[in-house]
Design a protein around this motif. Sequence first.
Motif, PDB file in Angstrom:
ATOM      1  N   VAL A  34       0.826  -1.211   0.000  1.00  0.00           N
ATOM      2  CA  VAL A  34       0.000   0.000   0.000  1.00  0.00           C
ATOM      3  C   VAL A  34       0.861   1.262   0.000  1.00  0.00           C
ATOM      4  N   GLN A  35       2.049   1.169   0.621  1.00  0.00           N
ATOM      5  CA  GLN A  35       2.952   2.328   0.613  1.00  0.00           C
ATOM      6  C   GLN A  35       3.334   2.711  -0.812  1.00  0.00           C
ATOM      7  N   LEU A  36       3.319   1.702  -1.715  1.00  0.00           N
ATOM      8  CA  LEU A  36       3.686   1.983  -3.103  1.00  0.00           C
ATOM      9  C   LEU A  36       2.455   2.286  -3.953  1.00  0.00           C
ATOM     10  N   LEU A  37       1.296   1.750  -3.521  1.00  0.00           N
ATOM     11  CA  LEU A  37       0.096   1.896  -4.333  1.00  0.00           C
ATOM     12  C   LEU A  37      -0.540   3.268  -4.190  1.00  0.00           C
ATOM     13  N   LEU A  38      -0.406   3.849  -3.010  1.00  0.00           N
ATOM     14  CA  LEU A  38      -1.068   5.136  -2.793  1.00  0.00           C
ATOM     15  C   LEU A  38      -0.096   6.285  -3.000  1.00  0.00           C
ATOM     16  N   PRO A  39      -0.586   7.386  -3.541  1.00  0.00           N
ATOM     17  CA  PRO A  39       0.283   8.542  -3.762  1.00  0.00           C
ATOM     18  C   PRO A  39       0.625   9.214  -2.441  1.00  0.00           C
ATOM     19  N   ASP A  46      -6.778   6.572   4.404  1.00  0.00           N
ATOM     20  CA  ASP A  46      -6.815   5.937   3.078  1.00  0.00           C
ATOM     21  C   ASP A  46      -5.984   4.661   3.074  1.00  0.00           C
ATOM     22  N   VAL A  47      -4.816   4.737   3.747  1.00  0.00           N
ATOM     23  CA  VAL A  47      -3.920   3.575   3.792  1.00  0.00           C
ATOM     24  C   VAL A  47      -4.627   2.412   4.477  1.00  0.00           C
ATOM     25  N   MET A  50      -7.412   0.999   2.253  1.00  0.00           N
ATOM     26  CA  MET A  50      -6.872   0.241   1.127  1.00  0.00           C
ATOM     27  C   MET A  50      -6.379  -1.126   1.590  1.00  0.00           C
ATOM     28  N   LEU A  54      -7.816  -4.722   0.227  1.00  0.00           N
ATOM     29  CA  LEU A  54      -6.983  -5.753  -0.399  1.00  0.00           C
ATOM     30  C   LEU A  54      -6.874  -6.990   0.476  1.00  0.00           C
ATOM     31  N   VAL A  81      -1.966  -4.255  -8.191  1.00  0.00           N
ATOM     32  CA  VAL A  81      -1.633  -3.096  -9.016  1.00  0.00           C
ATOM     33  C   VAL A  81      -2.546  -2.984 -10.233  1.00  0.00           C
ATOM     34  N   ASN A 279       6.826  -4.058  -7.130  1.00  0.00           N
ATOM     35  CA  ASN A 279       5.622  -3.425  -6.604  1.00  0.00           C
ATOM     36  C   ASN A 279       4.983  -4.224  -5.477  1.00  0.00           C
ATOM     37  N   LEU A 280       5.628  -5.326  -5.068  1.00  0.00           N
ATOM     38  CA  LEU A 280       5.083  -6.208  -4.031  1.00  0.00           C
ATOM     39  C   LEU A 280       3.679  -6.680  -4.395  1.00  0.00           C
TER      40      LEU A 280
END
Lengths: 316, 510
Positions: A34-39, A46-47, A50, A54, A81, A279-280
């Motif tokens: 999630v650290q990579l998926l969210l801006p 939001d984190v 999400m 998932l 992703v 991207n895990l």
Amino acid sequence: MLKYILNRLFHSVIVMFVISFIVFFIMFKAGDPVQLLLPPDATQQDVIEMRHALGIDQSFIKQYEAFLKNVAKGNLGNSFVYGQPALDVVFERLPATLELSVLAMIFSIIFGVPLGIIASIKPKAWYSKAIMFLSLSGISVPVFWTGMVLVLIFSVLLGWLPSSGRGEVYLFTSAFTWDGIKHLIMPVLTLSFFQLALILRLTRTGMMEVMMQDYIKLATAKGVPRRVVVYYHALKNSLIPLITVIGIQFGQLVAFTIVTETIFAWPGTGKLIIDSIQNLDRPIVVAYLLVISFIFVAINFIVDILYTFVDPRVRV
Amino acid sequence: MKKLTVAVAALALVGTIGFAKTLKVGLASGAYTMDPQAFNETATNSILSNIFDTLVRFDENIKVHPDLAESWSNPEPKVWIIKLRKGVKFHNGNTFNADDVVFTFDRIKNWKKSGFKGKVSMIDKVEKIDDYTVKFTTKKAFPVFLRKLTYVNMLDKETVKGKSDEWIGLHPIGTGPYKFVLWRKGDQIKFKANPNYWAGKAKFDDLIFRVLSNNATRTAAILSGEVDLINRVPVVDVNRIKNNSKLNTFVKPGLRLIYLQMDQFREKTPYVKSPTGKNPFLDVRVRRALYYGINEDAIIKYIMKGFAAPAAQFHPDVVVGYDPTIKRVKYDPAKAKKLLAEAGYPNGFSVVLDAPNNRYINDAQIAQAVASSLAKIGIKVKVNATPKSSFFPKTAKQDTSFFLIGWASSDGDGSSMLDGVVHSKDDVKGYGRYNNGKYSNAQVDKLIEESDGNMNPTARVKQMREAQKIAIVDDQNIIPLHYQVDIYASSKKIKFVPRTDSRIWAYDIK
């Protein structure tokens, strides 16, 4: 025979089960996608949402249990992703990789075996030495370099072949259209160099060994024509190690086309798996490795069956 | 004879009409999805911006322009009335109206997997006044409202409603200049011009994005003429491309700042070995010593090959809140040593510098260069460069004492970095999510919060500048290194316009 097949099938299921567990565990430990998926402007709320969406806010056991339940239904989960079913994403890319590997293997066998035979019959002839020298370079030159040199010569300087991409695709492959074939030439060549050299050298060693056996001498003494001795008696008996290696190498080809795929921007699974690891994207990584291990298992099985045809002494 | 001439002329005419113009673009990375509300990431946003329209859009210099919004007004601080463009059709023929706008915002808000929540979180209500008027009410007065809207792509309610996420992820239908044709993942994405685009048909009939993630491959593709445009030209190849008479290169300053941050909240920090056993970064003199002691000119010259701009503050000059009075200090190792001695570290200390190795341009090499610079002032730096997948979770847990990271003010407004990096970490109020050195100054927090709700642009910028000045000049909360630049190469046959937001907006390419 049926018992043998069932036995193998059972082993395969266990192997794939173990692989799924190991990969699942490693990806679980690797970090939080999630650290990579969210801006960066996403909030902590939001984190959390999400993660929940998932299903990765659960304990490892719960997540793996949910995964197994889904597998029973034939569903390996959706990619974090891409948002699409993981198996679909892998299967969409697999034909490109298989096409490259199969063609490279066929090319290597078609050229590698005859050249190996030629080099084995008269090892001291100049052409045998030339073949052996070329095969040595095929084994030692890195794939990356070969690929880049081909691109430099045939795309940038001569402009004959496209430097990258897959071209026109028809029925899952680009081998049926002229545009597709033009795109295939360089990647297939790049991927085959090493295999070709390996097969060539193995054929030669195998042949040279067999040619010294008593039954070859006997056949020659009996007056069997040279051609028959070489291509029937000798070649057939030197095939077993060759088939084993080709089997293993084919698995390797499928799993490690990544370098070739990168150079030629070939949309296969190699690139997909690297991206997904970065991207895990756990569902993709798990699905990919299950598919690849299935291919390995299947190849091994086919190789075992082939043994019995080549050498009747082998029983499954 | 006359007949023949006419025939030839007619043929020539047919020829020009029949000749479809294609624009081929080679990209360093491709789209992850065709759902414009799923994954907020530059490459995906860039590709989808050609299919979808937004209410307002950035121009190439990140200024806000009308798009599907014809005009807007802000009668009260919290209320925005937006008049929609009439006669706009989606690619499937449906009419675009206020219902689509309301639906679009609702979907982002309610869909748990949307990466665009940060762009709509300031909105309290979206109401339809009539078919072509929408009223937005924000939770608080929100000056960056329009800039945030540039990320909200308009979906067609009739098409999308009731469809699965998977379906939406493969079937993009927008109102933009290009229509979706096909997507071969990892290979290419093909669009064709939308003949009914409200601003007129695009110049190129076909638009093909190809994914060429390998640097050498991308260069080879532009050199051999297989593509007309590439982004992220590798710095080592720039001269080679410049020497080619058929190609142009473009350098455009980007929005991303590369900087260093350090632990500013723990008495003892995990990855530092100092003679006193304490965390040296708590002392502003040590932080300032790092600023003086890093030879950024050398980093730009040798590692970035000249393709980066030295930074002295949070934002590049196109971003709202930029302060022209803040200048970068000159590299001065003697002064750095003096500052360290004053702070009680005449012999320095040793520290681990965490850095990603696959996120920013030359990230790991920059970290190495920082280490060798700091070695000269007595600070022993061990670089721990890891893939972004382990770097970001690690720093998010503050499991670091010193790290290299980047920030792009993607709204073109300084609030993004002030809120996300400079303000004290506050999960409840949603501030400081990336402030993992946990810098905290109550006065700075107050100024940031005030500026976030200040609807007077001049007064607001003044507050933002003040906050920045305290944070970076007085407190040295981060060590700015440089701003990245984007490098493109194009065929001379096309006229390309590079953009500050790094997107490739094919409609402007002629």
